[in-house]
Design an enzyme around this catalytic site. Sequence first.
Site, PDB file in Angstrom:
ATOM      1  N   LYS A 178       0.855  -1.182   0.000  1.00 44.39           N
ATOM      2  CA  LYS A 178       0.000   0.000   0.000  1.00 44.39           C
ATOM      3  C   LYS A 178       0.896   1.239   0.000  1.00 44.39           C
ATOM      4  O   LYS A 178       1.720   1.413   0.897  1.00 44.39           O
ATOM      5  CB  LYS A 178      -0.915  -0.004   1.224  1.00 44.39           C
ATOM      6  CG  LYS A 178      -1.789   1.230   1.294  1.00 44.39           C
ATOM      7  CD  LYS A 178      -2.813   1.141   2.408  1.00 44.39           C
ATOM      8  CE  LYS A 178      -3.605   2.419   2.507  1.00 44.39           C
ATOM      9  NZ  LYS A 178      -4.636   2.352   3.555  1.00 44.39           N
ATOM     10  N   LYS A 196      -2.197  -1.473  -3.813  1.00 42.14           N
ATOM     11  CA  LYS A 196      -3.063  -0.301  -3.736  1.00 42.14           C
ATOM     12  C   LYS A 196      -2.232   0.966  -3.795  1.00 42.14           C
ATOM     13  O   LYS A 196      -1.265   1.055  -3.047  1.00 42.14           O
ATOM     14  CB  LYS A 196      -3.846  -0.365  -2.423  1.00 42.14           C
ATOM     15  CG  LYS A 196      -4.672   0.859  -2.132  1.00 42.14           C
ATOM     16  CD  LYS A 196      -5.290   0.761  -0.774  1.00 42.14           C
ATOM     17  CE  LYS A 196      -6.094   2.016  -0.524  1.00 42.14           C
ATOM     18  NZ  LYS A 196      -6.661   2.058   0.792  1.00 42.14           N
TER      19      LYS A 196
HETATM   20  C1  PBG Z   1      -7.408   3.513   5.538  1.00 37.73           C
HETATM   21  C2  PBG Z   1      -7.761   3.310   4.119  1.00 37.73           C
HETATM   22  C3  PBG Z   1      -7.590   4.252   3.087  1.00 37.73           C
HETATM   23  C4  PBG Z   1      -8.167   3.692   1.957  1.00 37.73           C
HETATM   24  C5  PBG Z   1      -8.643   2.431   2.308  1.00 37.73           C
HETATM   25  N1  PBG Z   1      -8.375   2.198   3.658  1.00 37.73           N
HETATM   26  C6  PBG Z   1      -7.049   5.612   3.095  1.00 37.73           C
HETATM   27  C7  PBG Z   1      -5.712   5.888   3.606  1.00 37.73           C
HETATM   28  O1  PBG Z   1      -4.870   5.022   3.767  1.00 37.73           O
HETATM   29  O2  PBG Z   1      -5.478   7.055   3.903  1.00 37.73           O
HETATM   30  C8  PBG Z   1      -8.239   4.393   0.633  1.00 37.73           C
HETATM   31  C9  PBG Z   1      -9.246   3.891  -0.318  1.00 37.73           C
HETATM   32  C10 PBG Z   1      -9.518   4.792  -1.458  1.00 37.73           C
HETATM   33  O3  PBG Z   1      -8.867   5.842  -1.663  1.00 37.73           O
HETATM   34  O4  PBG Z   1     -10.441   4.464  -2.213  1.00 37.73           O
HETATM   35  N2  PBG Z   1      -6.463   2.751   6.117  1.00 37.73           N
END
Ligand code: PBG
Length: 340
Positions: free
Chosen positions: A212, A265
């Site tokens: 991520k 992601k």
């Molecule tokens: C939080 C989380 C995020 C997303 C999914 N879980 C945001 C972040 O890490 O700040 C983002 C999903 C999206 O942008 O569609 N842990």
Amino acid sequence: MSSSNPAADYSIFAQGSLSHRPRRLRRTDALRRMVQETQLSANDLIYPLFVMEGEGQKVEVSSMPGCYRFSLDLLLKEVAEAFSLGIKAIALFPLVAEAKKDATGTESYNPEGLVQRTVRAIKKEVPEIVVITDVALDPFSSEGHDGIVAEDGTILNDATVEVLVKMALSQAEAGVDMVAPSDMMDGRIGAIRKALDAEGYTDVSILAYSAKYASAYYGPFRDALESAPKFGDKKTYQMDPANAIEALKEIELDIAEGADIVMVKPALAYLDIIQRVRNATNLPVAAYNVSGEYAMIKAAGMKGWIDEKKVILETLTSMKRAGANLILTYFAKEVALMLK
Ligand code: PBG
């Protein structure tokens, strides 16, 4: 050898001289379908949904047109509709009232919390759909971070993992099928797997947000949940977009710790990572077509600058072609409808 007509002699188009003509297999729709290498299916889609308190509420996220925060009653209808369109899984994200947020995210493991109530209700109303819950502190944290913040502003890894374990256990107790740690703390997959097994939740699987990235593409999601960090950024736990080999290291660790599915992601700007991860593991690979990717397509579509439906299908197909078996996407319902 000479000829009176050099053009005829040397042309590659002289009859019979072109042995490969790839266009032959693109000639008709039937032929094109026969040789199509990648097919999108509703089975591939995981539908992320935002849930809020209240009744009769369906509030559009301003930076995500066509995407809503639902109160539980209306969310259940949305889930039933998604399932009837062939979507097999949803991923839940809660909008938590500011008053319930604190430094250590205690609301995240409240057995009567919004997520826990929502999981129980979905499992009662649409028992067959796979329910996935997010494991991270950010929607519950007064700091808007995925972990506990120390006095000097650093994010505490091991103390956070303890809370994540409690959160995952309370989601399992509520009946979730899959927990999805999205926090990027070190060691959390192993800690959660161990705790789930110790409490008898051996059938609850783990979808690990393994690679991520610290991405600007999450902006609209943070609007939806009012969960943007109150200070700084997430670069001490989420990955540097410049890195690819490090993604393989993260994947390797999560697999060793017990992940059932690994995720990359965001998706669109990271297709190379999806492909590398696909080649590095035999586990299913998921890709998250995140909020910013959704917003860009919607915005251009609304302006009439692109053919929105075609761009959606092309984009999701690229993720599958890169090697994703599963795609989390806010387009899930729209795509399932198009594929019908
Ligand atoms: C939080 C989380 C995020 C997303 C999914 N879980 C945001 C972040 O890490 O700040 C983002 C999903 C999206 O942008 O569609 N842990």
